[in-house]
Design a protein around this motif. Structure first.
Motif, short mmCIF file in Angstrom:
data_model
loop_
_atom_site.label_atom_id
_atom_site.label_comp_id
_atom_site.label_asym_id
_atom_site.label_seq_id
_atom_site.Cartn_x
_atom_site.Cartn_y
_atom_site.Cartn_z
N ASP A 118 0.83 -1.20 0.00
CA ASP A 118 0.00 0.00 0.00
C ASP A 118 0.87 1.26 0.00
O ASP A 118 0.53 2.27 0.61
N LYS A 119 1.99 1.18 -0.69
CA LYS A 119 2.88 2.34 -0.87
C LYS A 119 3.14 2.54 -2.35
O LYS A 119 3.01 1.60 -3.14
N GLU A 161 -1.73 7.52 6.04
CA GLU A 161 -1.18 8.86 5.85
C GLU A 161 0.03 8.82 4.92
O GLU A 161 0.20 9.70 4.07
N GLU A 162 0.86 7.81 5.07
CA GLU A 162 2.05 7.69 4.22
C GLU A 162 1.66 7.55 2.76
O GLU A 162 2.28 8.15 1.88
N GLN A 168 0.26 12.71 -2.84
CA GLN A 168 0.45 14.16 -2.85
C GLN A 168 1.73 14.53 -3.60
O GLN A 168 1.76 15.48 -4.39
N LYS A 169 2.78 13.75 -3.37
CA LYS A 169 4.06 14.00 -4.04
C LYS A 169 3.94 13.78 -5.55
O LYS A 169 4.49 14.55 -6.35
N ILE A 180 -3.95 17.71 2.57
CA ILE A 180 -4.36 16.48 3.24
C ILE A 180 -5.04 16.84 4.56
O ILE A 180 -4.54 17.66 5.32
N VAL A 181 -6.18 16.19 4.81
CA VAL A 181 -6.90 16.41 6.07
C VAL A 181 -7.34 15.06 6.61
O VAL A 181 -7.66 14.13 5.84
#
Length: 322
Positions: A118-119, A161-162, A168-169, A180-181
């Motif tokens: 999941d990365k 979150e990671e 996002q990157k 991010i929230v």
């Protein structure tokens, strides 16, 4: 059909430019919906479980195109009343499972775990086209977009979150500034600017949806621009009407309490014109004078008349009080 669903329906037919893009898109789908499981005999198999038919269809297409593997499909209805359908795609066979896991960088060539699946593995998104494909897969599974007629809002919700930071990157590499929230148990990556949502739709190659979004956005901007202009003109008209009413009130007060005989010829002429033409603008009044003058000149004369009226009011008020 919601705008989100229209976008996702369009994305089903978008398969990228090469096998590497297909793998990148499938890796995103697997990261968000996939599981590595063992059957009762101890053999591992891959499972993709989703309630979204669009995701199931796209997963099936990608598995076939990228890996030449046929996935088993199971459809389960958990709640008939709620019409809740669960689609499950299963990849069996040790050879096929290992091939897929190696391709999406979950395990290395020796069969050892490369890391959590999941990365966003950087080897999957080295090319710009693969970054597009990966974001397309992530949006297809976990994304939503509000109808632009109501508001500008696009988001992708993840449990990690990671992983949200990784997405996002990726978006930042296309000059998109997503925030991010934390919402309940999910980390939500979101964009609220219309131009950046258009950029995102372009990145994931949802071009039909992009044109629909742009058409709405342009109409809204034109409408807002017209409204601002009308409001500005209305405010100016109200200001002009209020000023003219005050000027007429002052002129009538002078006329009643001292007449125009004590006014200079220029002031007397403009006072008479203002009474005769209460709806005319300062420019129009200036052109009616025996010796035409500009707007600032007319304004100066009317201001002098107002000053005389105020002085006379103060004097009369003082005398009456005394």
């Amino acid at each position: 059909m919601s705008f989100s669903r229209k976008v996702k329906e369009e994305l089903v037919s978008q398969t990228g430019n090469g096998r590497h893009c297909l793998i990148a898109e499938f890796a995103a789908i697997f990261a968000l919906t996939g599981k590595i499981r063992k059957d009762r005999y101890g053999d591992i198999y891959l499972e993709i479980r989703t309630e979204n038919l669009t995701v199931a269809r796209k997963s099936y297409i990608l598995i076939g195109y990228a890996f030449c593997v046929k996935a088993d499909i199971r459809v389960q209805n958990h709640n008939i009343r709620a019409n809740s359908t669960n689609y499950c795609l299963i990849i069996k066979g040790n050879r096929d499972v290992l091939m897929v896991l190696k391709a999406i960088k979950v395990i290395d060539d020796t069969g050892k775990l490369w890391g959590a699946y999941d990365k966003v593995h950087q080897l999957l998104v080295q090319n710009t086209c693969c970054k597009r494909a990966y974001l397309r897969g992530a949006f297809l599974v976990a994304g939503s977009i509000t109808n632009p007629q109501k508001a500008y809002h696009l988001e992708i919700a993840t449990a990690s979150e990671e992983y949200a930071r990784s997405l996002q990157k990726l978006m930042q590499s296309f000059s998109m500034d997503a925030k991010i929230v934390l919402r309940k148990k999910y980390f939500v990556l979101y964009i609220k600017e219309g131009t950046q949502i258009v950029d995102f739709l372009n990145v994931i190659e949802a071009h039909i949806a992009l044109m629909d979004f742009e058409n709405v956005r342009i109409l809204k901007e034109v409408r807002n621009s017209v409204n601002r202009q009308v409001n500005c003109e209305t405010a100016n008209i109200n200001k002009t009407v209020t000023a003219a009413a005050k000027q007429i009130e002052d002129i009538q007060y002078l006329q009643e309490h001292m007449g125009f005989s004590q006014l200079a010829d220029g002031l007397k002429e403009i006072a008479e014109l203002r009474l005769e033409y209460p709806d005319s603008s300062l420019v129009e009044l200036g052109k009616m004078l025996s010796k035409p003058i500009g707007k600032s000149g007319v304004n100066h004369r009317l201001r002098k008349i107002s000053e005389f009226a105020e002085q006379l009011r103060e004097k009369n008020g003082f005398v009456a009080a005394k």
